[in-house]
Design a protein around this motif. Structure first.
Motif, PDB file in Angstrom:
ATOM      1  N   TYR A  70       0.846  -1.203   0.000  1.00  0.00           N
ATOM      2  CA  TYR A  70       0.000   0.000   0.000  1.00  0.00           C
ATOM      3  C   TYR A  70       0.880   1.251   0.000  1.00  0.00           C
ATOM      4  CZ  TYR A  70      -3.227   3.576   1.754  1.00  0.00           C
ATOM      5  OH  TYR A  70      -3.952   4.725   1.909  1.00  0.00           O
ATOM      6  N   TYR A  71       1.877   1.217   0.880  1.00  0.00           N
ATOM      7  CA  TYR A  71       2.769   2.379   0.943  1.00  0.00           C
ATOM      8  C   TYR A  71       3.558   2.522  -0.364  1.00  0.00           C
ATOM      9  CZ  TYR A  71       1.801   2.528   5.959  1.00  0.00           C
ATOM     10  OH  TYR A  71       1.183   2.619   7.171  1.00  0.00           O
ATOM     11  N   TYR A  72       3.976   1.388  -0.910  1.00  0.00           N
ATOM     12  CA  TYR A  72       4.732   1.411  -2.163  1.00  0.00           C
ATOM     13  C   TYR A  72       3.919   2.066  -3.271  1.00  0.00           C
ATOM     14  CZ  TYR A  72       7.098  -0.243  -6.358  1.00  0.00           C
ATOM     15  OH  TYR A  72       7.731  -0.280  -7.576  1.00  0.00           O
ATOM     16  N   ASN A  73       2.624   1.664  -3.365  1.00  0.00           N
ATOM     17  CA  ASN A  73       1.766   2.228  -4.409  1.00  0.00           C
ATOM     18  C   ASN A  73       1.551   3.733  -4.196  1.00  0.00           C
ATOM     19  OD1 ASN A  73       1.465  -0.219  -5.733  1.00  0.00           O
ATOM     20  ND2 ASN A  73      -0.337  -0.797  -4.514  1.00  0.00           N
ATOM     21  N   MET A  74       1.415   4.124  -2.922  1.00  0.00           N
ATOM     22  CA  MET A  74       1.261   5.550  -2.649  1.00  0.00           C
ATOM     23  C   MET A  74       2.499   6.317  -3.095  1.00  0.00           C
ATOM     24  SD  MET A  74      -0.636   5.862   1.039  1.00  0.00           S
ATOM     25  CE  MET A  74      -0.742   7.647   0.947  1.00  0.00           C
ATOM     26  N   LEU A  75       3.654   5.727  -2.864  1.00  0.00           N
ATOM     27  CA  LEU A  75       4.898   6.391  -3.252  1.00  0.00           C
ATOM     28  C   LEU A  75       5.005   6.544  -4.764  1.00  0.00           C
ATOM     29  CD1 LEU A  75       7.371   4.745  -0.741  1.00  0.00           C
ATOM     30  CD2 LEU A  75       6.809   7.175  -0.882  1.00  0.00           C
ATOM     31  N   GLN A  76       4.437   5.567  -5.510  1.00  0.00           N
ATOM     32  CA  GLN A  76       4.467   5.666  -6.972  1.00  0.00           C
ATOM     33  C   GLN A  76       3.727   6.899  -7.435  1.00  0.00           C
ATOM     34  OE1 GLN A  76       6.411   3.399  -8.672  1.00  0.00           O
ATOM     35  NE2 GLN A  76       6.812   2.884  -6.524  1.00  0.00           N
ATOM     36  N   LYS A 120       2.928   9.697  -5.335  1.00  0.00           N
ATOM     37  CA  LYS A 120       3.262  10.965  -4.679  1.00  0.00           C
ATOM     38  C   LYS A 120       4.759  11.203  -4.513  1.00  0.00           C
ATOM     39  CE  LYS A 120      -1.074  11.051  -2.062  1.00  0.00           C
ATOM     40  NZ  LYS A 120      -1.688  11.170  -0.729  1.00  0.00           N
ATOM     41  N   GLY A 121       5.533  10.182  -4.650  1.00  0.00           N
ATOM     42  CA  GLY A 121       6.970  10.346  -4.475  1.00  0.00           C
ATOM     43  C   GLY A 121       7.398  10.260  -3.025  1.00  0.00           C
ATOM     44  N   THR A 122       6.612  10.854  -2.146  1.00  0.00           N
ATOM     45  CA  THR A 122       6.893  10.772  -0.717  1.00  0.00           C
ATOM     46  C   THR A 122       5.568  10.859   0.034  1.00  0.00           C
ATOM     47  OG1 THR A 122       8.100  11.762   1.134  1.00  0.00           O
ATOM     48  CG2 THR A 122       7.172  13.269  -0.482  1.00  0.00           C
ATOM     49  N   ILE A 123       5.520  10.313   1.207  1.00  0.00           N
ATOM     50  CA  ILE A 123       4.301  10.373   2.019  1.00  0.00           C
ATOM     51  C   ILE A 123       4.668  10.736   3.446  1.00  0.00           C
ATOM     52  CG2 ILE A 123       2.867   8.778   0.683  1.00  0.00           C
ATOM     53  CD1 ILE A 123       3.716   6.534   2.536  1.00  0.00           C
ATOM     54  N   LYS A 124       3.767  11.475   4.081  1.00  0.00           N
ATOM     55  CA  LYS A 124       3.967  11.863   5.476  1.00  0.00           C
ATOM     56  C   LYS A 124       3.464  10.730   6.377  1.00  0.00           C
ATOM     57  CE  LYS A 124       2.062  15.029   8.949  1.00  0.00           C
ATOM     58  NZ  LYS A 124       1.227  13.992   9.572  1.00  0.00           N
ATOM     59  N   LEU A 125       4.280  10.381   7.349  1.00  0.00           N
ATOM     60  CA  LEU A 125       3.907   9.333   8.281  1.00  0.00           C
ATOM     61  C   LEU A 125       3.710   9.922   9.673  1.00  0.00           C
ATOM     62  CD1 LEU A 125       6.433   6.574   7.143  1.00  0.00           C
ATOM     63  CD2 LEU A 125       3.997   6.714   6.597  1.00  0.00           C
TER      64      LEU A 125
END
Length: 365
Positions: A275-281, A283-288
């Motif tokens: 899930y995180y991997y797909n989000m990174l595709q 957005k490039g980066t995600i806030k945790l």
């Protein structure tokens, strides 16, 4: 005009002692000092007058919303014998909302409502360098003059509902040398009669209290204006909530967030690495941690119609998000839309549990 009487020289504590002595109540729930330190208080149940000396029922603190405290006390059943509870208006309103949600029983609960000058943030109360007799003296002096005490919770400074709406006994204290008692309910009148009190025609609230009311309304408008400017659009919401660390403390202390199993802490939000991997595709980066904004917006939709603006959420926020002022602003607009004031009337149905046929026409238009 109403039937009122001045509180005796022994004050509110003496009045509570008389209730116990006359066996009109079996116990009292009110704030009590801890370890003889002025600022550290907690709600306590007292059943003997020997333990009354530690009570500080009108101390300007809210270590927990009292409505939630009484909910815990009465969740399974009402007490078998009368218990008096001393609460502030927003705590009473929270208790009424919880009773509507079957989270509290009000039988044998005698509500003593304080006219409220506001409470101090918790961080002030635990700082022994700040909390002292002088602070309390200044607090009382401000209220005598119809002023907001300096340093109270920001949401308290804009609270126009500082007079109890639902109480058996009302303690009016703003702008008065001596507090005045009134007994608006049948149960309250029975207590006054049993105590042999002489009641006279008079105003429940002082003219100074009216002055404070106007100042509170003005400050409420100021808060609302500032908050609406800050949270304007999705960018504003992201900016104000971006420092949230997902501790969820705001929901834990909220009297209206009563769910044992919170949806936002369910397995729905347990994401896989993919899930995180797909989000990174995307957005490039995600806030945790993720979904912090979703949590606040979701909580808002769940409880905004019943928000009593007690300020507990903002008090415990470790990153100083003005949660209470945001929820008060949004909640107040939403409540006006439904002509609903939470905790005003036990018989008034929760807005989201009913519908009016006119609402369908409004949607069609």
């Amino acid at each position: 005009m109403a039937k009122v009487t001045e509180l005796g020289t022994s004050g509110l504590l003496g009045f509570l002692e008389t209730l116990l002595e006359k066996k009109l109540v079996k116990g009292i729930i009110a704030l009590r000092s801890l370890e003889d330190k002025l600022g550290k208080v907690a709600y306590s149940l007292v059943v003997s007058k020997d333990n009354l000396s530690g009570l500080v029922p009108d101390f300007p603190a809210m270590p927990a919303n009292g409505g939630k405290v009484i909910s815990y006390f009465t969740l399974k059943n009402a007490p078998l014998e009368p218990v008096a509870v001393v609460l502030r208006p927003c705590e009473i309103r929270a208790l009424i909302e919880l009773a509507k949600l079957n989270q509290a029983h009000l039988e044998n609960i005698i509500i003593i409502g304080l006219e409220c000058g506001g409470v101090y943030p918790y961080e002030v109360l635990i700082d022994q360098k700040v909390i002292n007799d002088n602070l309390i003296s200044r607090y009382k002096e401000s209220l005598k003059n119809g002023e907001n005490p300096s340093g109270i919770r920001p949401v308290c400074a804009g609270c126009e509902n500082f007079r109890p709406l639902y109480a058996d006994i009302i303690v009016s204290q703003i702008g008065r040398e001596k507090p005045v008692l009134s007994f608006p309910t049948d149960r309250g009148k029975e207590i006054a009669q049993a105590l042999g009190l002489t009641l006279e025609e008079g105003e429940i609230y002082s003219s100074i209290s009216d002055v404070l009311l106007e100042k509170r309304k003005e400050e409420k408008e100021n808060i609302s204006k500032r908050i609406k400017e800050e949270i304007r659009g999705i960018e504003g919401l992201v900016k104000i909530f971006d420092r949230c660390i997902a501790c969820h403390c705001c929901s834990y202390v909220c009297p209206i967030c009563y769910c044992k199993d919170c949806f936002f802490e369910s397995a729905t939000f347990d994401y896989s690495p993919m899930y995180y991997y797909n989000m990174l595709q995307d957005k490039g980066t995600i806030k945790l941690p993720v979904d912090t904004l979703l949590f606040h917006l979701g909580r808002m939709t769940h409880m905004a119609t019943s928000c009593v603006a007690c300020g507990m959420c903002e008090d415990v926020c470790p990153v100083n998000i003005p949660v209470a002022r945001i929820f008060k602003t949004i909640g107040s607009d939403l409540q006006q839309l439904f002509n609903y004031l939470p905790g005003r009337d036990l018989e008034e149905a929760l807005p989201l549990t009913i519908y009016e046929t006119e609402e369908f026409h409004e949607i069609e238009e």
